[in-house]
Design a protein around this motif. Structure first.
Motif, PDB file in Angstrom:
ATOM      1  N   THR A 257       9.811   0.129 -11.695  1.00 53.92           N
ATOM      2  CA  THR A 257       8.735   1.120 -11.840  1.00 53.92           C
ATOM      3  C   THR A 257       7.922   1.239 -10.559  1.00 53.92           C
ATOM      4  OG1 THR A 257       8.594   0.674 -14.212  1.00 53.92           O
ATOM      5  CG2 THR A 257       6.685   1.713 -13.178  1.00 53.92           C
ATOM      6  N   LEU A 258       7.566   0.098  -9.977  1.00 53.52           N
ATOM      7  CA  LEU A 258       6.755   0.112  -8.759  1.00 53.52           C
ATOM      8  C   LEU A 258       7.531   0.709  -7.590  1.00 53.52           C
ATOM      9  CD1 LEU A 258       5.142  -3.429  -9.153  1.00 53.52           C
ATOM     10  CD2 LEU A 258       3.970  -1.228  -9.384  1.00 53.52           C
ATOM     11  N   ALA A 259       8.824   0.376  -7.497  1.00 50.95           N
ATOM     12  CA  ALA A 259       9.627   0.907  -6.396  1.00 50.95           C
ATOM     13  C   ALA A 259       9.764   2.422  -6.504  1.00 50.95           C
ATOM     14  CB  ALA A 259      11.008   0.241  -6.392  1.00 50.95           C
ATOM     15  N   LEU A 260      10.003   2.926  -7.722  1.00 48.73           N
ATOM     16  CA  LEU A 260      10.152   4.369  -7.898  1.00 48.73           C
ATOM     17  C   LEU A 260       8.827   5.108  -7.722  1.00 48.73           C
ATOM     18  CD1 LEU A 260      12.641   4.427 -10.921  1.00 48.73           C
ATOM     19  CD2 LEU A 260      13.120   4.985  -8.517  1.00 48.73           C
ATOM     20  N   GLU A 261       7.723   4.401  -7.893  1.00 47.85           N
ATOM     21  CA  GLU A 261       6.416   5.013  -7.649  1.00 47.85           C
ATOM     22  C   GLU A 261       6.050   5.023  -6.165  1.00 47.85           C
ATOM     23  OE1 GLU A 261       3.521   3.068 -10.056  1.00 47.85           O
ATOM     24  OE2 GLU A 261       4.131   4.088 -11.908  1.00 47.85           O
ATOM     25  N   GLY A 262       6.899   4.405  -5.338  1.00 47.61           N
ATOM     26  CA  GLY A 262       6.689   4.482  -3.904  1.00 47.61           C
ATOM     27  C   GLY A 262       5.926   3.335  -3.292  1.00 47.61           C
ATOM     28  N   TYR A 263       5.743   2.218  -4.018  1.00 49.15           N
ATOM     29  CA  TYR A 263       5.018   1.086  -3.442  1.00 49.15           C
ATOM     30  C   TYR A 263       5.828   0.505  -2.279  1.00 49.15           C
ATOM     31  CZ  TYR A 263       1.331   0.610  -6.932  1.00 49.15           C
ATOM     32  OH  TYR A 263       0.213   0.815  -7.708  1.00 49.15           O
ATOM     33  N   PRO A 264       5.153   0.105  -1.200  1.00 48.02           N
ATOM     34  CA  PRO A 264       5.851  -0.544  -0.087  1.00 48.02           C
ATOM     35  C   PRO A 264       6.550  -1.818  -0.573  1.00 48.02           C
ATOM     36  CG  PRO A 264       3.628   0.057   0.556  1.00 48.02           C
ATOM     37  CD  PRO A 264       3.707   0.261  -0.925  1.00 48.02           C
ATOM     38  N   LEU A 265       7.673  -2.139   0.039  1.00 42.06           N
ATOM     39  CA  LEU A 265       8.470  -3.274  -0.404  1.00 42.06           C
ATOM     40  C   LEU A 265       7.673  -4.573  -0.398  1.00 42.06           C
ATOM     41  CD1 LEU A 265      11.366  -3.974  -1.311  1.00 42.06           C
ATOM     42  CD2 LEU A 265      11.843  -4.610   1.056  1.00 42.06           C
ATOM     43  N   GLN A 266       6.855  -4.791   0.616  1.00 43.88           N
ATOM     44  CA  GLN A 266       6.124  -6.056   0.724  1.00 43.88           C
ATOM     45  C   GLN A 266       5.108  -6.231  -0.391  1.00 43.88           C
ATOM     46  OE1 GLN A 266       4.235  -6.690   4.515  1.00 43.88           O
ATOM     47  NE2 GLN A 266       3.192  -8.563   3.872  1.00 43.88           N
ATOM     48  N   SER A 267       4.555  -5.154  -0.921  1.00 40.74           N
ATOM     49  CA  SER A 267       3.494  -5.259  -1.916  1.00 40.74           C
ATOM     50  C   SER A 267       4.010  -5.329  -3.358  1.00 40.74           C
ATOM     51  CB  SER A 267       2.547  -4.056  -1.785  1.00 40.74           C
ATOM     52  OG  SER A 267       3.226  -2.854  -2.126  1.00 40.74           O
ATOM     53  N   ILE A 268       5.283  -5.119  -3.564  1.00 34.22           N
ATOM     54  CA  ILE A 268       5.783  -4.990  -4.938  1.00 34.22           C
ATOM     55  C   ILE A 268       5.659  -6.289  -5.726  1.00 34.22           C
ATOM     56  CG2 ILE A 268       7.909  -4.696  -6.278  1.00 34.22           C
ATOM     57  CD1 ILE A 268       8.672  -2.424  -4.453  1.00 34.22           C
ATOM     58  N   LEU A 269       5.993  -7.430  -5.136  1.00 35.26           N
ATOM     59  CA  LEU A 269       5.955  -8.693  -5.879  1.00 35.26           C
ATOM     60  C   LEU A 269       4.538  -9.044  -6.297  1.00 35.26           C
ATOM     61  CD1 LEU A 269       8.515 -10.880  -3.914  1.00 35.26           C
ATOM     62  CD2 LEU A 269       8.853  -9.604  -6.021  1.00 35.26           C
ATOM     63  N   ARG A 270       3.582  -8.883  -5.393  1.00 41.51           N
ATOM     64  CA  ARG A 270       2.190  -9.183  -5.756  1.00 41.51           C
ATOM     65  C   ARG A 270       1.719  -8.258  -6.866  1.00 41.51           C
ATOM     66  NH1 ARG A 270      -2.068  -6.582  -4.521  1.00 41.51           N
ATOM     67  NH2 ARG A 270      -1.030  -5.435  -2.852  1.00 41.51           N
ATOM     68  N   ARG A 271       2.066  -6.991  -6.756  1.00 46.33           N
ATOM     69  CA  ARG A 271       1.621  -6.032  -7.773  1.00 46.33           C
ATOM     70  C   ARG A 271       2.320  -6.309  -9.118  1.00 46.33           C
ATOM     71  NH1 ARG A 271      -2.089  -3.904 -10.344  1.00 46.33           N
ATOM     72  NH2 ARG A 271      -1.780  -1.745 -11.107  1.00 46.33           N
ATOM     73  N   ALA A 272       3.581  -6.691  -9.098  1.00 45.11           N
ATOM     74  CA  ALA A 272       4.275  -7.040 -10.338  1.00 45.11           C
ATOM     75  C   ALA A 272       3.613  -8.240 -11.010  1.00 45.11           C
ATOM     76  CB  ALA A 272       5.741  -7.344 -10.057  1.00 45.11           C
ATOM     77  N   HIS A 273       3.181  -9.204 -10.213  1.00 43.51           N
ATOM     78  CA  HIS A 273       2.456 -10.353 -10.739  1.00 43.51           C
ATOM     79  C   HIS A 273       1.177  -9.900 -11.439  1.00 43.51           C
ATOM     80  CE1 HIS A 273       0.697 -14.475 -10.684  1.00 43.51           C
ATOM     81  NE2 HIS A 273      -0.438 -13.813 -10.436  1.00 43.51           N
ATOM     82  N   GLU A 274       0.432  -9.012 -10.839  1.00 45.04           N
ATOM     83  CA  GLU A 274      -0.828  -8.538 -11.419  1.00 45.04           C
ATOM     84  C   GLU A 274      -0.593  -7.801 -12.735  1.00 45.04           C
ATOM     85  OE1 GLU A 274      -2.322  -6.123  -8.308  1.00 45.04           O
ATOM     86  OE2 GLU A 274      -3.006  -7.803  -7.066  1.00 45.04           O
ATOM     87  N   LEU A 275       0.531  -7.096 -12.839  1.00 43.35           N
ATOM     88  CA  LEU A 275       0.809  -6.348 -14.068  1.00 43.35           C
ATOM     89  C   LEU A 275       1.305  -7.247 -15.197  1.00 43.35           C
ATOM     90  CD1 LEU A 275       2.673  -3.248 -12.571  1.00 43.35           C
ATOM     91  CD2 LEU A 275       0.361  -3.291 -13.544  1.00 43.35           C
ATOM     92  N   LEU A 276       2.085  -8.268 -14.875  1.00 41.71           N
ATOM     93  CA  LEU A 276       2.776  -9.045 -15.908  1.00 41.71           C
ATOM     94  C   LEU A 276       1.991 -10.250 -16.410  1.00 41.71           C
ATOM     95  CD1 LEU A 276       6.390  -9.008 -14.414  1.00 41.71           C
ATOM     96  CD2 LEU A 276       5.544  -7.695 -16.359  1.00 41.71           C
ATOM     97  N   MET A 277       1.175 -10.874 -15.580  1.00 37.02           N
ATOM     98  CA  MET A 277       0.515 -12.114 -15.994  1.00 37.02           C
ATOM     99  C   MET A 277      -0.414 -11.934 -17.186  1.00 37.02           C
ATOM    100  SD  MET A 277       2.040 -14.271 -14.307  1.00 37.02           S
ATOM    101  CE  MET A 277       1.160 -15.700 -14.896  1.00 37.02           C
ATOM    102  N   PRO A 278      -1.177 -10.812 -17.306  1.00 36.52           N
ATOM    103  CA  PRO A 278      -1.985 -10.656 -18.529  1.00 36.52           C
ATOM    104  C   PRO A 278      -1.128 -10.579 -19.794  1.00 36.52           C
ATOM    105  CG  PRO A 278      -2.772  -9.191 -16.814  1.00 36.52           C
ATOM    106  CD  PRO A 278      -1.478  -9.747 -16.332  1.00 36.52           C
TER     107      PRO A 278
END
Length: 419
Positions: A257-278
């Motif tokens: 989802t993040l990749a198709l939304e255009g997030y830079p490759l370096q930021s995807i893992l951190r952003r995935a962490h923020e979405l999934l941990m809650p």
């Protein structure tokens, strides 16, 4: 009446005749004859006489009668042997006298009346012995018949058990096949669809730690971005089984989802962490992200605690593409940077999970063997390379784990092609 005997034949005849007069069954009679002669044998053999007294005893209430036979060895130097006799004597302290008390048929009186006369013991001995032999043979025949019957019943039972076992094995095999088909369908549903990318060859191999539970925490995803770039995600979720599969699916879906939304490759893992941990505070997964431009071979990599990808160049040189970072669910998650590399025609690019290199519990040794295996199989069709490498890496497995291996290659131009 007492009788004194100097030979075993005379003693046997007397016992047999007396027992017959008292109506003892042939089997009991023959046991008594053998027991008394065995007990007296040692004395008579050395020439010392023995005495035998027989009579009838009745309980005080008249409820039962017994024949008594008492053997005495007056000159014996010690107690008569009583162990191992075919018909044990009545319990008593060791002595030179043994007494047998044998129940008689109800209201039995000695045939011919009076007390036994040992002097007439041989009168009908031949018929008596013959009767005892016939009884023994009848018992033997009955036992043999019973043995044959039991063998027949056992054979029938074994045949039935064997037939049931075969049926159960067939049913079990049917269930195993149905179970395997269901798990295979589930596994296929979890894996991304085969992908064809012009200018690239792709191959993948997955091997569960438990062949009966093919779903695990090792998962991959690949798809094309709008600009035609190939995106690959490799995930190794903590644990095994269905729960780790769910974790890996959550991560791959978030990354897609993040990749198709255009997030830079370096930021995807951190952003995935923020979405999934809650949603799942206990989630932990290592992740490797790669992007490849099929037209130029340019690559970008981001890493979160995952084993590094291997680049084997067409000239045989190899290097691991190390990128520092921490996985989803780890402290300070995310890739610290992206690494840029180039995939030239004939190069082999391998992404994998730690089950491939840590089967012998030594990741450094595993990485060295992975380079050797990649060199060994680089000439194979690309689709066969991941499985061939895994087979070499798993010749010894000290630490079974789910294993995933992907291989990507830009094919070299065919030699001799027309200009």
């Amino acid at each position: 009446m007492n009788g004194t005997f100097y030979s075993l034949p005379a003693l046997r005849s007397a016992v047999r005749a007396t027992a017959r007069r008292y109506g003892l069954p042939p089997e009991v009679r023959s046991r008594l004859v053998l027991s008394i002669s065995d007990a007296a044998e040692a004395e008579v053999t050395v020439g010392r006489p023995v005495t035998l007294a027989a009579g009838i005893e009745t309980n005080l209430d008249g409820s039962a009668s017994f024949m008594t036979a008492t053997l005495t060895a007056p000159g014996a130097p010690g107690p008569l042997a009583r162990i191992g006799l075919p018909l044990p004597p009545a319990p008593a302290a060791p002595s030179t006298t043994l007494t047998w008390r044998i129940p008689l048929p109800a209201a039995h009186e000695p045939r011919g009346g009076g007390r036994p006369d040992f002097g007439a013991a041989r009168h009908s001995e031949a018929g008596t012995v013959d009767e005892e032999l016939r009884t023994a043979l009848a018992i033997t025949d009955a036992l043999r018949a019973e043995h044959r019957r039991l063998k027949h019943e056992l054979a029938e039972t074994n045949g039935g058990v064997l037939a049931l076992y075969v049926q159960l094995e067939e049913r079990d095999e049917q269930l195993r096949q149905a179970h395997g088909c269901m798990l295979k369908e589930l596994e296929d549903a979890l894996r991304p669809a085969p992908l064809k990318v012009e200018g690239l060859e792709l191959g993948v191999h997955y091997e569960p730690a438990d062949p009966h539970a093919p779903t695990g925490g090792d998962l991959y995803d690949w798809f094309l971005l709008p600009d035609g770039t190939l995106h690959i995600t490799v995930v190794d979720a903590l644990g095994h089984g269905v729960r780790s599969t769910r974790t890996a699916l959550d991560v791959t879906h978030a990354v897609r989802t993040l990749a198709l939304e255009g997030y830079p490759l370096q930021s995807i893992l951190r952003r995935a962490h923020e979405l999934l941990m809650p949603l799942d505070p206990g989630l932990m997964a290592t992740v490797l992200l790669a992007r490849i431009d099929p037209t130029t071979g340019e690559m970008q990599l981001a890493n979160g605690s995952h084993p590094p990808a291997l680049l084997l160049q067409s000239d045989g040189s190899a290097r691991y593409l190390q990128v520092p970072g921490r996985g989803v669910g780890f402290p300070l998650p995310g890739s610290e940077r992206t690494l840029r590399a180039r995939l030239d025609p004939g190069d082999l690019f391998i992404l994998y999970t730690d089950g491939l290199t840590e089967s012998r519990r030594d990741p450094v040794e595993g990485e060295e063997r992975l380079v050797e295996a990649a060199r060994k199989h680089t000439g194979k069709p690309l689709a066969d390379i991941p499985a061939a490498i895994a087979a070499d890496m798993h010749t010894v497995v000290l630490h079974p784990d789910d294993t995933l291996a992907l291989a990507i290659r830009i094919p070299q131009p065919r030699s001799g092609a027309h200009q």
